[in-house]
Write a protein that holds these residues in place. Structure first.
Motif, PDB file in Angstrom:
ATOM      1  N   ARG A  20       0.856  -1.189   0.000  1.00  0.00           N
ATOM      2  CA  ARG A  20       0.000   0.000   0.000  1.00  0.00           C
ATOM      3  C   ARG A  20       0.889   1.235   0.000  1.00  0.00           C
ATOM      4  N   ASN A  21       0.673   2.105  -0.978  1.00  0.00           N
ATOM      5  CA  ASN A  21       1.433   3.341  -1.111  1.00  0.00           C
ATOM      6  C   ASN A  21       0.471   4.519  -1.049  1.00  0.00           C
ATOM      7  N   VAL A  22       0.969   5.645  -0.592  1.00  0.00           N
ATOM      8  CA  VAL A  22       0.165   6.859  -0.510  1.00  0.00           C
ATOM      9  C   VAL A  22       0.602   7.793  -1.630  1.00  0.00           C
ATOM     10  N   PHE A  23      -0.374   8.301  -2.363  1.00  0.00           N
ATOM     11  CA  PHE A  23      -0.131   9.223  -3.463  1.00  0.00           C
ATOM     12  C   PHE A  23      -0.680  10.586  -3.073  1.00  0.00           C
ATOM     13  N   ASN A  24       0.022  11.634  -3.455  1.00  0.00           N
ATOM     14  CA  ASN A  24      -0.401  13.004  -3.174  1.00  0.00           C
ATOM     15  C   ASN A  24      -0.669  13.720  -4.489  1.00  0.00           C
ATOM     16  N   TYR A  25      -1.803  14.439  -4.524  1.00  0.00           N
ATOM     17  CA  TYR A  25      -2.158  15.197  -5.713  1.00  0.00           C
ATOM     18  C   TYR A  25      -2.980  16.398  -5.289  1.00  0.00           C
ATOM     19  N   MET A  26      -2.548  17.564  -5.680  1.00  0.00           N
ATOM     20  CA  MET A  26      -3.245  18.810  -5.378  1.00  0.00           C
ATOM     21  C   MET A  26      -3.555  18.946  -3.884  1.00  0.00           C
ATOM     22  N   GLY A  27      -2.607  18.598  -3.059  1.00  0.00           N
ATOM     23  CA  GLY A  27      -2.780  18.737  -1.623  1.00  0.00           C
ATOM     24  C   GLY A  27      -3.616  17.658  -0.961  1.00  0.00           C
ATOM     25  N   ARG A  28      -4.028  16.681  -1.710  1.00  0.00           N
ATOM     26  CA  ARG A  28      -4.835  15.567  -1.174  1.00  0.00           C
ATOM     27  C   ARG A  28      -4.031  14.279  -1.259  1.00  0.00           C
ATOM     28  N   SER A  29      -4.348  13.341  -0.393  1.00  0.00           N
ATOM     29  CA  SER A  29      -3.655  12.047  -0.381  1.00  0.00           C
ATOM     30  C   SER A  29      -4.669  10.922  -0.536  1.00  0.00           C
ATOM     31  N   PHE A  30      -4.246   9.864  -1.227  1.00  0.00           N
ATOM     32  CA  PHE A  30      -5.056   8.652  -1.314  1.00  0.00           C
ATOM     33  C   PHE A  30      -4.115   7.464  -1.393  1.00  0.00           C
ATOM     34  N   GLY A  31      -4.549   6.336  -0.859  1.00  0.00           N
ATOM     35  CA  GLY A  31      -3.718   5.140  -0.842  1.00  0.00           C
ATOM     36  C   GLY A  31      -4.220   4.102  -1.818  1.00  0.00           C
ATOM     37  N   HIS A  32      -3.284   3.307  -2.299  1.00  0.00           N
ATOM     38  CA  HIS A  32      -3.629   2.217  -3.214  1.00  0.00           C
ATOM     39  C   HIS A  32      -2.521   1.171  -3.150  1.00  0.00           C
ATOM     40  N   GLU A  33      -2.888  -0.081  -3.256  1.00  0.00           N
ATOM     41  CA  GLU A  33      -1.911  -1.163  -3.244  1.00  0.00           C
ATOM     42  C   GLU A  33      -1.365  -1.364  -4.656  1.00  0.00           C
ATOM     43  N   MET A  54      -6.778   6.214 -11.085  1.00  0.00           N
ATOM     44  CA  MET A  54      -6.033   7.454 -10.865  1.00  0.00           C
ATOM     45  C   MET A  54      -6.622   8.611 -11.671  1.00  0.00           C
ATOM     46  N   ALA A  55      -7.070   8.343 -12.874  1.00  0.00           N
ATOM     47  CA  ALA A  55      -7.688   9.386 -13.695  1.00  0.00           C
ATOM     48  C   ALA A  55      -9.002   9.847 -13.075  1.00  0.00           C
ATOM     49  N   GLU A  56      -9.753   8.905 -12.476  1.00  0.00           N
ATOM     50  CA  GLU A  56     -11.008   9.257 -11.807  1.00  0.00           C
ATOM     51  C   GLU A  56     -10.754  10.174 -10.624  1.00  0.00           C
ATOM     52  N   VAL A  57      -9.773   9.827  -9.795  1.00  0.00           N
ATOM     53  CA  VAL A  57      -9.443  10.624  -8.626  1.00  0.00           C
ATOM     54  C   VAL A  57      -8.958  12.006  -9.056  1.00  0.00           C
ATOM     55  N   GLU A  58      -8.117  12.053 -10.089  1.00  0.00           N
ATOM     56  CA  GLU A  58      -7.617  13.326 -10.610  1.00  0.00           C
ATOM     57  C   GLU A  58      -8.774  14.230 -11.048  1.00  0.00           C
ATOM     58  N   ALA A  59      -9.712  13.667 -11.774  1.00  0.00           N
ATOM     59  CA  ALA A  59     -10.844  14.449 -12.264  1.00  0.00           C
ATOM     60  C   ALA A  59     -11.692  14.963 -11.106  1.00  0.00           C
ATOM     61  N   LEU A  60     -11.931  14.108 -10.106  1.00  0.00           N
ATOM     62  CA  LEU A  60     -12.719  14.528  -8.943  1.00  0.00           C
ATOM     63  C   LEU A  60     -12.058  15.670  -8.191  1.00  0.00           C
ATOM     64  N   MET A  61     -10.751  15.589  -8.026  1.00  0.00           N
ATOM     65  CA  MET A  61     -10.021  16.625  -7.288  1.00  0.00           C
ATOM     66  C   MET A  61      -9.954  17.936  -8.063  1.00  0.00           C
ATOM     67  N   GLU A  62      -9.818  17.853  -9.367  1.00  0.00           N
ATOM     68  CA  GLU A  62      -9.739  19.070 -10.174  1.00  0.00           C
ATOM     69  C   GLU A  62     -11.091  19.776 -10.253  1.00  0.00           C
ATOM     70  N   ASP A  63     -12.180  19.014 -10.109  1.00  0.00           N
ATOM     71  CA  ASP A  63     -13.518  19.615 -10.155  1.00  0.00           C
ATOM     72  C   ASP A  63     -13.862  20.376  -8.885  1.00  0.00           C
ATOM     73  N   LYS A  64     -13.140  20.127  -7.807  1.00  0.00           N
ATOM     74  CA  LYS A  64     -13.436  20.788  -6.523  1.00  0.00           C
ATOM     75  C   LYS A  64     -12.843  22.162  -6.469  1.00  0.00           C
TER      76      LYS A  64
END
Length: 64
Positions: A20-33, A54-64
């Protein structure tokens, strides 16, 4: 991607293991194995993961 059989680190030559690794994008973090080198810590991001979850998470974060 639950099967890491046959995948090796390009730097160390070690067999990759799921971790399990933690990824950071636009000040947010999410984990994935993901497949990870147990020696140097490099990770392998599959095309499916990059274009899928990852593309789904990116799109959700950019929409906020």
């Amino acid at each position: 991607m639950s099967d890491t059989t046959g995948w090796k680190c390009g730097k160390c030559g070690e067999a990759l293991v799921l971790k399990r690794n933690v990824f950071n994008y636009m000040g947010r973090s999410f984990g994935h194995e993901v497949p990870t080198c147990p020696k140097c810590g490099r990770i392998f991001i599959s095309k499916e993961l990059a274009k899928g979850r990852m593309a789904e998470v990116e799109a959700l974060m950019e929409d906020k």
